[in-house]
Design a protein around this motif. Sequence first.
Motif, mmCIF file in Angstrom:
data_model
loop_
_atom_site.group_PDB
_atom_site.id
_atom_site.type_symbol
_atom_site.label_atom_id
_atom_site.label_comp_id
_atom_site.label_asym_id
_atom_site.label_seq_id
_atom_site.Cartn_x
_atom_site.Cartn_y
_atom_site.Cartn_z
ATOM 1 N N TYR A 1 5.980 -0.735 -2.049
ATOM 2 C CA TYR A 1 6.001 0.676 -2.437
ATOM 3 C C TYR A 1 7.167 1.392 -1.761
ATOM 4 O O TYR A 1 7.816 2.234 -2.373
ATOM 5 N N HIS B 1 0.875 -1.181 0.000
ATOM 6 C CA HIS B 1 0.000 0.000 0.000
ATOM 7 C C HIS B 1 0.908 1.226 0.000
ATOM 8 O O HIS B 1 1.883 1.263 0.755
ATOM 9 N N PRO B 2 0.603 2.237 -0.830
ATOM 10 C CA PRO B 2 1.508 3.394 -0.915
ATOM 11 C C PRO B 2 1.424 4.361 0.262
ATOM 12 O O PRO B 2 2.306 5.206 0.421
ATOM 13 N N ASN B 3 0.405 4.230 1.097
ATOM 14 C CA ASN B 3 0.180 5.216 2.156
ATOM 15 C C ASN B 3 0.432 4.608 3.531
ATOM 16 O O ASN B 3 -0.252 3.666 3.935
ATOM 17 N N HIS B 4 1.381 5.174 4.256
ATOM 18 C CA HIS B 4 1.685 4.673 5.597
ATOM 19 C C HIS B 4 0.739 5.250 6.649
ATOM 20 O O HIS B 4 0.964 5.042 7.851
ATOM 21 N N GLU B 5 -0.289 5.950 6.229
ATOM 22 C CA GLU B 5 -1.334 6.384 7.155
ATOM 23 C C GLU B 5 -2.648 5.668 6.848
ATOM 24 O O GLU B 5 -3.701 6.050 7.347
ATOM 25 N N SER B 6 -2.571 4.623 6.061
ATOM 26 C CA SER B 6 -3.762 3.889 5.646
ATOM 27 C C SER B 6 -4.155 2.852 6.686
ATOM 28 O O SER B 6 -3.387 2.502 7.585
ATOM 29 N N TYR C 1 -1.861 -0.081 6.549
ATOM 30 C CA TYR C 1 -0.649 0.087 7.356
ATOM 31 C C TYR C 1 -0.936 -0.208 8.823
ATOM 32 O O TYR C 1 -0.102 -0.799 9.519
ATOM 33 N N ASP D 1 8.268 -3.961 2.099
ATOM 34 C CA ASP D 1 7.326 -2.897 1.759
ATOM 35 C C ASP D 1 7.540 -2.577 0.275
ATOM 36 O O ASP D 1 8.484 -1.883 -0.093
ATOM 37 N N GLU E 1 -14.267 1.518 5.088
ATOM 38 C CA GLU E 1 -14.274 2.981 5.042
ATOM 39 C C GLU E 1 -15.498 3.567 5.741
ATOM 40 O O GLU E 1 -15.675 4.775 5.763
#
Length: 195
Positions: A42, A9-14, A17, A40, A173
């Motif tokens: 990404y 996943h590209p977002n470490h605030e997702s 993560y 990781d 979500e």
Amino acid sequence: MNVLVIYTHPNHESLSYAFLQRVLQGTGENPNIAQTQVLDLYGESFDPILRFDKVKRRRDMHADPRLERHREQLRWADKIVFVYPIWWGRPPAMLLGYIDQMFASGFAYRDNGGLLPEGLLKGKSVVCVSVMKGPPLYPLYWLNNAHKVLMRKALFSYVGMKKVKFFEFGNMEKPGGKQGRKLERIYRYFKSVAH
């Protein structure tokens, strides 16, 4: 037991993560686990594009020197954990690009003249932790379980990995998606898993 966690996943605030962090917390507290490594995709800018031509042939991918470190990780691991979102009913293209290159003939399987090849990654177990926006039963009723069929039958079984567990979380979500309870479930699983 050695555990390799492949995070995509590209977002470490997702939320993905957050699931990665709970996997690592659980494996770190599990006395059955000797070591855990994280890849990781990404984060290290893994190149997912499959390239071959008359000079660089697909049949030689199992010996590509660029990928030796990743092959060594797969050899080393007793359990391989994939953490990723489900986008358009399947894993991200980044993860599929990793699979295209790493699970190559000569490394992950060998043709033996039969209907199915010989899986060369026998004895390893797999856990897939995936999240999606849609409802939990959407993949089963709308997509005929395509995600699980792809991962279990077309990939893991083909290369000899028969022990596969899925955590496929939907409604992630939504404010009432029970994210905390699902994160805790992942933590408890990896804190106690024995093999």
